[in-house]
Write a protein that holds these residues in place. Structure first.
Motif, short mmCIF file in Angstrom:
data_model
loop_
_atom_site.label_atom_id
_atom_site.label_comp_id
_atom_site.label_asym_id
_atom_site.label_seq_id
_atom_site.Cartn_x
_atom_site.Cartn_y
_atom_site.Cartn_z
N PRO A 73 0.86 -1.42 -0.02
CA PRO A 73 0.09 -0.10 -0.09
C PRO A 73 0.84 1.30 -0.05
O PRO A 73 0.40 2.31 -0.59
N GLU A 74 1.91 1.22 0.51
CA GLU A 74 2.76 2.49 0.71
C GLU A 74 3.51 2.82 -0.73
O GLU A 74 3.87 4.02 -0.90
N ASP A 75 3.42 1.76 -1.63
CA ASP A 75 3.92 2.08 -2.75
C ASP A 75 3.18 3.12 -3.68
O ASP A 75 3.41 3.71 -4.60
N PHE A 76 1.93 3.28 -3.21
CA PHE A 76 0.96 4.15 -4.02
C PHE A 76 0.60 5.38 -3.20
O PHE A 76 -0.62 5.92 -3.26
N LYS A 77 1.24 5.72 -2.11
CA LYS A 77 0.82 6.96 -1.49
C LYS A 77 0.92 8.22 -2.26
O LYS A 77 0.06 9.27 -2.50
N SER A 78 1.89 8.27 -3.34
CA SER A 78 2.16 9.22 -4.17
C SER A 78 1.85 8.86 -5.75
O SER A 78 1.81 9.92 -6.41
N GLU A 79 1.92 7.71 -6.04
CA GLU A 79 1.92 7.29 -7.23
C GLU A 79 0.34 7.02 -7.65
O GLU A 79 -0.39 6.34 -6.87
N LYS A 80 0.17 7.64 -8.84
CA LYS A 80 -1.42 7.37 -9.30
C LYS A 80 -1.50 5.96 -9.92
O LYS A 80 -0.75 5.46 -10.50
N VAL A 81 -2.63 5.24 -9.54
CA VAL A 81 -2.93 3.97 -10.03
C VAL A 81 -3.57 3.91 -11.45
O VAL A 81 -4.48 4.74 -11.54
N ASP A 82 -2.94 3.44 -12.32
CA ASP A 82 -3.63 3.46 -13.80
C ASP A 82 -4.84 2.71 -13.84
O ASP A 82 -5.04 1.73 -13.10
#
Length: 245
Positions: A214-223
């Protein structure tokens, strides 16, 4: 007055690789008078058209239809009605029309809503649905992982609703994960479930992530074109597979 209608096709163009269209889909795209192309916004490119265009004549006539990505049912209903009316106008002139859609036309596709409207006026013999390879089938094939075997059940869920009650299911496909991915991954961690995230399958931007956090997507937008495969027998496979692609 009797109307001689043209033929309407709903054509599944698969998850992203133009080579994954069926022979029947290619035959239809080469022969129709018009290709109807759904777009989330008129100023955006269409992923479905990017996939299908290599199989269409260079002078193919296109009809762009705005199908907004919104939860507003009134906005959606208006878009479906407008698109259906534009298609009907062509069919009344005895033109053949192919409406292209990602994956399979019968699974979470805008085509289903257009079809409901068109069936009110079109004879059944004037409608043909061409199935396509689904993203989940392509995902499983990509990582050499069966979706289900033997008598095992398989559950497919959209991730727009609470999926917590189903996360212990042995074979689970989670679609439309872009809006809730960090929350879903947090729940999976708590239940010690393993997952694979696959994005933009068959496209240049394709990416595969084993055990995403989950921490991988704190700032990264999910396609938006992403899905999760959650399986009981995933443990250990990540050690023999590439973490990313």
């Amino acid at each position: 007055m009797n109307i001689t209608w043209g033929k309407f096709y709903g054509v599944g163009v698969g998850p992203g690789d133009p080579q994954l269209l069926t022979l029947q889909a290619v035959e239809v795209l080469k022969s129709v008078d018009l290709v109807a192309v759904p777009k989330s916004k008129m100023d955006r490119e269409s992923v479905a058209w990017d996939i299908a265009k290599v199989h269409c004549p260079s002078d193919a006539r296109l009809m762009e239809l705005e199908m907004p990505m919104t939860a507003d049912q009134q906005v959606l209903a208006k878009a479906w009605q407008t698109g259906a009316e534009a298609i009907l106008a062509e069919l009344k002139q005895c033109k053949s029309v192919a409406f292209i859609t990602l994956g399979d036309p019968s699974l979470y596709s805008t085509y289903s809503y257009l079809l409901n409207i068109l069936q009110e006026q079109l004879p059944q013999e004037c409608i043909k649905t061409i199935p396509g390879i689904t993203a989940m089938a392509a995902a499983a094939a990509k990582i050499n992982l069966p979706l289900a075997t033997g008598d095992e059940p398989l559950l497919i869920l959209p991730s727009t609703e609470d999926v917590g009650d189903y996360l212990n299911f042995p074979n689970l496909v989670l679609m439309k994960v872009s809006r809730r991915l960090p929350d879903i991954l947090t729940l999976l961690e708590k239940r010690e479930r393993k997952a694979v995230l696959l994005t933009r399958l068959g496209q240049a931007e394709e990416r595969i992530r084993w055990e995403p956090k989950p921490e991988d997507f704190k700032s990264e937008k999910v396609d938006y074109l992403s899905l999760l495969l959650v399986k009981k027998d995933l443990l250990g496979r990540e050690n023999s597979e590439p973490k990313e692609n």
